[in-house]
Design a protein around this motif. Structure first.
Motif, PDB file in Angstrom:
ATOM      1  N   GLY A 180       0.826  -1.218   0.000  1.00 38.73           N
ATOM      2  CA  GLY A 180       0.000   0.000   0.000  1.00 38.73           C
ATOM      3  C   GLY A 180       0.857   1.264   0.000  1.00 38.73           C
ATOM      4  N   ARG A 181       2.167   1.056  -0.233  1.00 42.39           N
ATOM      5  CA  ARG A 181       3.105   2.182  -0.181  1.00 42.39           C
ATOM      6  C   ARG A 181       3.966   2.212  -1.434  1.00 42.39           C
ATOM      7  NH1 ARG A 181       4.449   4.543   4.238  1.00 42.39           N
ATOM      8  NH2 ARG A 181       2.851   4.324   5.798  1.00 42.39           N
ATOM      9  N   VAL A 182       4.399   3.409  -1.768  1.00 44.76           N
ATOM     10  CA  VAL A 182       5.307   3.547  -2.911  1.00 44.76           C
ATOM     11  C   VAL A 182       6.591   4.219  -2.445  1.00 44.76           C
ATOM     12  CG1 VAL A 182       3.461   3.693  -4.620  1.00 44.76           C
ATOM     13  CG2 VAL A 182       4.346   5.797  -3.579  1.00 44.76           C
ATOM     14  N   ALA A 183       7.638   3.940  -3.185  1.00 48.38           N
ATOM     15  CA  ALA A 183       8.915   4.630  -2.961  1.00 48.38           C
ATOM     16  C   ALA A 183       9.146   5.558  -4.146  1.00 48.38           C
ATOM     17  CB  ALA A 183      10.047   3.617  -2.865  1.00 48.38           C
ATOM     18  N   TYR A 184       9.233   6.861  -3.858  1.00 44.69           N
ATOM     19  CA  TYR A 184       9.759   7.801  -4.858  1.00 44.69           C
ATOM     20  C   TYR A 184      11.264   7.782  -4.651  1.00 44.69           C
ATOM     21  CZ  TYR A 184       5.142  10.067  -5.447  1.00 44.69           C
ATOM     22  OH  TYR A 184       3.831  10.357  -5.728  1.00 44.69           O
ATOM     23  N   ARG A 185      12.012   7.676  -5.732  1.00 39.19           N
ATOM     24  CA  ARG A 185      13.459   7.744  -5.532  1.00 39.19           C
ATOM     25  C   ARG A 185      14.191   8.296  -6.752  1.00 39.19           C
ATOM     26  NH1 ARG A 185      15.966   1.587  -5.284  1.00 39.19           N
ATOM     27  NH2 ARG A 185      14.869   0.744  -7.064  1.00 39.19           N
ATOM     28  N   THR A 186      15.301   8.943  -6.479  1.00 39.02           N
ATOM     29  CA  THR A 186      16.119   9.511  -7.555  1.00 39.02           C
ATOM     30  C   THR A 186      17.479   9.939  -7.004  1.00 39.02           C
ATOM     31  OG1 THR A 186      16.057  11.033  -9.441  1.00 39.02           O
ATOM     32  CG2 THR A 186      15.460  11.958  -7.314  1.00 39.02           C
ATOM     33  N   THR A 187      18.420  10.160  -7.906  1.00 37.71           N
ATOM     34  CA  THR A 187      19.687  10.816  -7.551  1.00 37.71           C
ATOM     35  C   THR A 187      19.821  12.057  -8.436  1.00 37.71           C
ATOM     36  OG1 THR A 187      20.879   9.519  -9.201  1.00 37.71           O
ATOM     37  CG2 THR A 187      20.911   8.681  -6.950  1.00 37.71           C
ATOM     38  N   PHE A 188      20.479  13.081  -7.916  1.00 38.26           N
ATOM     39  CA  PHE A 188      20.695  14.277  -8.754  1.00 38.26           C
ATOM     40  C   PHE A 188      21.850  15.101  -8.176  1.00 38.26           C
ATOM     41  CE2 PHE A 188      17.548  15.460  -5.607  1.00 38.26           C
ATOM     42  CZ  PHE A 188      17.882  16.744  -5.230  1.00 38.26           C
ATOM     43  N   PRO A 189      22.404  16.071  -8.962  1.00 40.30           N
ATOM     44  CA  PRO A 189      23.562  16.839  -8.484  1.00 40.30           C
ATOM     45  C   PRO A 189      23.217  17.691  -7.258  1.00 40.30           C
ATOM     46  CG  PRO A 189      23.295  17.075 -10.858  1.00 40.30           C
ATOM     47  CD  PRO A 189      22.069  16.379 -10.366  1.00 40.30           C
ATOM     48  N   THR A 190      24.068  17.621  -6.253  1.00 38.81           N
ATOM     49  CA  THR A 190      23.821  18.329  -4.992  1.00 38.81           C
ATOM     50  C   THR A 190      23.696  19.842  -5.201  1.00 38.81           C
ATOM     51  OG1 THR A 190      25.193  16.642  -3.968  1.00 38.81           O
ATOM     52  CG2 THR A 190      24.685  18.548  -2.626  1.00 38.81           C
ATOM     53  N   HIS A 191      24.449  20.367  -6.195  1.00 38.77           N
ATOM     54  CA  HIS A 191      24.468  21.835  -6.331  1.00 38.77           C
ATOM     55  C   HIS A 191      23.100  22.404  -6.725  1.00 38.77           C
ATOM     56  CE1 HIS A 191      24.328  22.099 -10.739  1.00 38.77           C
ATOM     57  NE2 HIS A 191      25.096  21.025 -10.754  1.00 38.77           N
ATOM     58  N   LEU A 192      22.189  21.553  -7.139  1.00 37.20           N
ATOM     59  CA  LEU A 192      20.849  22.051  -7.489  1.00 37.20           C
ATOM     60  C   LEU A 192      20.042  22.474  -6.258  1.00 37.20           C
ATOM     61  CD1 LEU A 192      19.746  19.489 -10.261  1.00 37.20           C
ATOM     62  CD2 LEU A 192      20.660  21.797 -10.561  1.00 37.20           C
ATOM     63  N   ILE A 193      20.482  22.000  -5.083  1.00 36.31           N
ATOM     64  CA  ILE A 193      19.724  22.309  -3.856  1.00 36.31           C
ATOM     65  C   ILE A 193      20.084  23.718  -3.386  1.00 36.31           C
ATOM     66  CG2 ILE A 193      19.265  21.617  -1.459  1.00 36.31           C
ATOM     67  CD1 ILE A 193      20.216  18.780  -2.279  1.00 36.31           C
ATOM     68  N   VAL A 269      11.890  12.075 -10.991  1.00 34.41           N
ATOM     69  CA  VAL A 269      11.800  11.067  -9.939  1.00 34.41           C
ATOM     70  C   VAL A 269      11.108   9.812 -10.472  1.00 34.41           C
ATOM     71  CG1 VAL A 269       9.543  11.759  -8.970  1.00 34.41           C
ATOM     72  CG2 VAL A 269      11.287  10.854  -7.456  1.00 34.41           C
ATOM     73  N   HIS A 270      11.489   8.653  -9.914  1.00 38.64           N
ATOM     74  CA  HIS A 270      10.792   7.412 -10.247  1.00 38.64           C
ATOM     75  C   HIS A 270       9.972   6.942  -9.068  1.00 38.64           C
ATOM     76  CE1 HIS A 270      13.179   7.207 -13.891  1.00 38.64           C
ATOM     77  NE2 HIS A 270      12.299   6.300 -14.301  1.00 38.64           N
ATOM     78  N   LYS A 271       9.012   6.093  -9.360  1.00 41.12           N
ATOM     79  CA  LYS A 271       8.073   5.663  -8.330  1.00 41.12           C
ATOM     80  C   LYS A 271       7.962   4.144  -8.408  1.00 41.12           C
ATOM     81  CE  LYS A 271       3.362   7.088  -7.271  1.00 41.12           C
ATOM     82  NZ  LYS A 271       2.260   7.912  -7.767  1.00 41.12           N
ATOM     83  N   TRP A 272       8.153   3.472  -7.276  1.00 37.46           N
ATOM     84  CA  TRP A 272       8.129   2.007  -7.232  1.00 37.46           C
ATOM     85  C   TRP A 272       7.093   1.535  -6.235  1.00 37.46           C
ATOM     86  CZ3 TRP A 272      12.293  -1.026  -9.483  1.00 37.46           C
ATOM     87  CH2 TRP A 272      13.274  -0.240 -10.094  1.00 37.46           C
ATOM     88  N   ALA A 273       6.367   0.507  -6.593  1.00 35.85           N
ATOM     89  CA  ALA A 273       5.492  -0.135  -5.608  1.00 35.85           C
ATOM     90  C   ALA A 273       6.374  -0.865  -4.601  1.00 35.85           C
ATOM     91  CB  ALA A 273       4.581  -1.126  -6.316  1.00 35.85           C
TER      92      ALA A 273
END
Ligand code: FAD
Length: 384
Positions: A180-193, A269-273
């Motif tokens: 009943g839960r999903v995982a959003y996950r991704t990697t990206f360059p830190t400097h964007l924050i 971002v990607h989303k996984w069951a």
């Protein structure tokens, strides 16, 4: 270890399949991996390898390579989602090295996959080979692939993941349980924050959801997050797909400004069951054995799915190393008996997402050394 030259077919070139191939090749076995994908893709995801997993990599000669690629946190912090109040500090790095004999390493999933693949000559991996049928005949396993080709081996190891076709053939059709839960996950360059500084490794916890954020390399220039977000209506058919950033930001609007800054910066971002299974009644049948997510898929809350898969690979190699050719089914049973109590317990612990329990059980998880743990009774020695 000394080894007889068996012909071993491995289904799947994920973490478990590659680790198995590398270990069996070192024993002098004739190994082939059959992988359904045409090529490996660098999907944006991080992965944690606990000290138990790092000890397996050490035995495979891969520790230095992985250490060089990974971020080694001094501390993982558990914080209350909205206020950022500290709930638990888990000292790692040097403390783990002293206590468990290896550190916790955080890295890009593709970098770990590449490290494992570096221990397997490319000629061993056959791509675009989807297993669609198999049968055990006359002391071997006959396999049929989607392209119509056939192969035969003495033993078949199914490292074909959470949706394992081989598991289904052995135990009947049954989908993994959707949490009943999903995982959003991704990697990206830190400097964007912008406007926030990310700690090395933090789990931000609310009552019904959480987000884990950490760096995936020593330079800290690439950051990863993974969530556990309630979404009971998620179509499990599409168990992985691109996620909607606006929906994600809305789900975490009440979280601390640091979390919101990370989500605001994230370009895709990607989303996984999130799925799991209860422990299976058995993992092996004759000359066929399941390994990794095929036999013990678990929620990612203890970050042990890949770690336990590569532990399987080490223990399987130890069980096959001394097995006489006529006793391969018993050697596979020995592997199952050696591994199932541990993975069943980790599956159930991980399912709870209970940090008090994780804290209590941490020593048991991390102290384990798959190269040295006593194996289950050796059936063929008893009957020889
Ligand atoms: C959100 C999330 C976060 C996670 N974080 C962590 C973490 O931090 N640490 C950790 O240790 N674990 C983590 N895990 C778990 C980890 O990703 C898995 O446990 C691990 O990838 C299992 O490896 P495997 O080799 O068993 O299966 P997989 O990696 O799924 O590989 C299976 C392979 O088999 C192939 N295949 C499937 N069917 C066939 C067929 N019929 N014929 C041929 N090939 C086939 C597939 O293409 C695939 O390449 C996480 C999982 C999720 C979902």
């Amino acid at each position: 270890m000394t080894g007889a030259k068996f012909k071993v077919a491995i289904i799947g070139a994920g973490m478990g399949g590659l680790a198995t191939a590398a270990n069996l090749l070192r024993l002098g076995m004739d190994v082939r991996i059959y992988e359904q994908a045409r090529q490996f893709q660098r999907v944006g995801a991080g992965i944690q390898q606990g000290p138990n997993a790092v000890k397996v990599l050490r035995g495979m000669g891969l520790e230095e390579r992985v250490r060089d690629l990974a971020f080694k946190p001094q501390m993982t912090r558990y914080r209350e989602a909205a206020t950022g109040d500290l709930m638990w500090e888990r000292p790692q790095a040097d403390v783990y090295e002293a206590k468990y004999g290896a550190p916790q390493l955080l890295l890009h999933r593709a970098d770990l996959h590449e490290a494992l693949a570096s221990a397997v000559p490319d000629s061993v991996i056959q791509r675009s080979k989807k297993l669609v049928d198999f049968a055990q005949t006359g002391g071997g396993v006959d396999m049929t692939f989607a392209d119509g080709t056939q192969e035969r081996a003495d033993v078949m190891i199914a490292a074909d993941g959470v949706h394992s076709f081989v598991r289904e053939r052995m135990l009947g059709p049954e989908r993994p349980r959707f949490t009943g839960r999903v995982a959003y996950r991704t990697t990206f360059p830190t400097h964007l924050i912008k406007g926030a500084e990310v700690e090395g490794s933090t789990k931000w916890m609310a009552k019904d959801r959480h987000i884990v954020i950490y760096y995936v390399n020593p330079k800290r220039d690439e950051v990863y997050f993974v969530t556990s977000t309630p979404e009971p209506d998620f179509g499990v058919e599409s168990w992985s797909r691109e996620g909607d950033l606006d929906e994600l930001r809305e789900e975490y609007r009440d979280f601390h400004p640091t979390v919101r800054a990370v989500l605001d910066a994230c370009p895709v971002v990607h989303k996984w069951a999130l799925v799991e299974r209860d422990p299976l009644p058995f993992w092996t049948q004759g000359r066929v054995a399941l390994l990794g997510d095929a036999c013990h898929p678990m929620t990612p809350y203890m970050a042990q799915g890949a770690g336990t898969s590569i532990e399987d690979a080490a223990v399987l190699a130890r069980c096959l190393a001394d097995a006489p050719a006529s006793r391969l089914p018993e050697a596979l049973k020995r592997y199952e008996k050696s591994r199932k109590p541990r993975t069943s317990w980790i599956q159930s612990s991980s399912s709870t997402n209970d940090i008090e329990r994780f804290r209590r059980e941490q020593d048991q998880v991390f102290s384990y050394n798959a190269w040295e743990e006593p194996l289950a009774e050796n059936a063929f020695e008893l009957t020889r």
